[in-house]
Design a protein around this motif. Structure first.
Motif, PDB file in Angstrom:
ATOM      1  N   ARG A  67      -0.347  -4.902  -5.309  1.00 20.58           N
ATOM      2  CA  ARG A  67      -1.737  -4.703  -5.751  1.00 20.58           C
ATOM      3  C   ARG A  67      -2.585  -4.151  -4.611  1.00 20.58           C
ATOM      4  N   GLU A  68      -2.386  -4.704  -3.455  1.00 21.26           N
ATOM      5  CA  GLU A  68      -3.136  -4.235  -2.290  1.00 21.26           C
ATOM      6  C   GLU A  68      -2.804  -2.773  -1.981  1.00 21.26           C
ATOM      7  N   LEU A  69      -1.537  -2.417  -2.024  1.00 20.56           N
ATOM      8  CA  LEU A  69      -1.118  -1.038  -1.751  1.00 20.56           C
ATOM      9  C   LEU A  69      -1.637  -0.080  -2.823  1.00 20.56           C
ATOM     10  N   PHE A  70      -1.617  -0.494  -4.081  1.00 19.26           N
ATOM     11  CA  PHE A  70      -2.163   0.338  -5.155  1.00 19.26           C
ATOM     12  C   PHE A  70      -3.667   0.549  -4.944  1.00 19.26           C
ATOM     13  N   PHE A  71      -4.344  -0.489  -4.515  1.00 17.01           N
ATOM     14  CA  PHE A  71      -5.778  -0.371  -4.237  1.00 17.01           C
ATOM     15  C   PHE A  71      -6.020   0.638  -3.113  1.00 17.01           C
ATOM     16  N   TRP A  72      -5.221   0.553  -2.061  1.00 17.71           N
ATOM     17  CA  TRP A  72      -5.360   1.512  -0.953  1.00 17.71           C
ATOM     18  C   TRP A  72      -5.127   2.930  -1.444  1.00 17.71           C
ATOM     19  N   GLU A  73      -4.105   3.104  -2.279  1.00 17.22           N
ATOM     20  CA  GLU A  73      -3.828   4.440  -2.825  1.00 17.22           C
ATOM     21  C   GLU A  73      -5.037   4.975  -3.592  1.00 17.22           C
ATOM     22  N   ASP A  74      -5.625   4.122  -4.387  1.00 13.17           N
ATOM     23  CA  ASP A  74      -6.787   4.520  -5.174  1.00 13.17           C
ATOM     24  C   ASP A  74      -7.965   4.856  -4.264  1.00 13.17           C
ATOM     25  N   GLU A  75      -8.179   4.052  -3.255  1.00 12.57           N
ATOM     26  CA  GLU A  75      -9.252   4.332  -2.294  1.00 12.57           C
ATOM     27  C   GLU A  75      -9.026   5.658  -1.592  1.00 12.57           C
ATOM     28  N   LEU A  76      -7.796   5.915  -1.197  1.00  9.07           N
ATOM     29  CA  LEU A  76      -7.498   7.169  -0.511  1.00  9.07           C
ATOM     30  C   LEU A  76      -7.813   8.375  -1.386  1.00  9.07           C
ATOM     31  N   LYS A  77      -7.596   8.245  -2.682  1.00 13.63           N
ATOM     32  CA  LYS A  77      -7.954   9.337  -3.603  1.00 13.63           C
ATOM     33  C   LYS A  77      -9.456   9.585  -3.571  1.00 13.63           C
ATOM     34  N   SER A  78     -10.231   8.526  -3.573  1.00 12.83           N
ATOM     35  CA  SER A  78     -11.684   8.711  -3.533  1.00 12.83           C
ATOM     36  C   SER A  78     -12.126   9.257  -2.169  1.00 12.83           C
ATOM     37  N   PHE A  79     -11.435   8.852  -1.105  1.00  9.99           N
ATOM     38  CA  PHE A  79     -11.758   9.410   0.211  1.00  9.99           C
ATOM     39  C   PHE A  79     -11.459  10.908   0.253  1.00  9.99           C
ATOM     40  N   GLN A  80     -10.349  11.303  -0.363  1.00  3.41           N
ATOM     41  CA  GLN A  80      -9.996  12.732  -0.434  1.00  3.41           C
ATOM     42  C   GLN A  80     -11.076  13.500  -1.197  1.00  3.41           C
TER      43      GLN A  80
END
Length: 128
Positions: A20-33
């Protein structure tokens, strides 16, 4: 002295939390991009574009690290599943040691990710 038993279900639970934590990071990285894309449209200063490229590279490094961590979790989950199929609900010492080492990797990655995120937010505050 009583030995503490570590059950497959305990490790599986921790794996679920990490996923869950890793999926959250992935999602955040998309918004950062997406933020980077917005900034590219607004700025044409070479120094600023170099900083954007730096963050883009850092985000790709983080995405790769997340993929590796997820792969590791999948491998460990397979080992747990195989152990459960054999009727063993308690892992042996080497597998528990592997799990603890991975827990440490997750902690290190949390710090790296948090530091990058803090740095990026300071950058955004300056240029947004």
């Amino acid at each position: 002295m009583k030995k503490e038993l570590i059950f497959n279900s305990d490790l599986h639970f921790e794996h679920k939390l990490w996923r869950r934590e890793l999926f959250f990071w992935e999602d955040e990285l998309k918004s950062f991009q997406n933020r980077l894309k917005e900034l590219v449209k607004r700025w044409d200063d070479k120094e600023m574009l170099a900083q954007l490229e730096h963050y883009q590279n850092q985000f790709m490094i983080q995405e790769n690290a997340i993929d590796k961590l997820q792969d590791h979790i999948n491998v460990h989950e397979t080992i747990i599943a195989n152990s459960s199929k054999k009727g063993k609900d308690v892992l042996d010492i080497s597998l528990v040691k592997m799990h603890v080492e991975f827990r440490n990797k997750m902690e290190v990655q949390r710090h790296i990710y948090r530091d990058l995120k803090d740095e990026f937010f300071k950058f955004l505050t300056k240029y947004m």
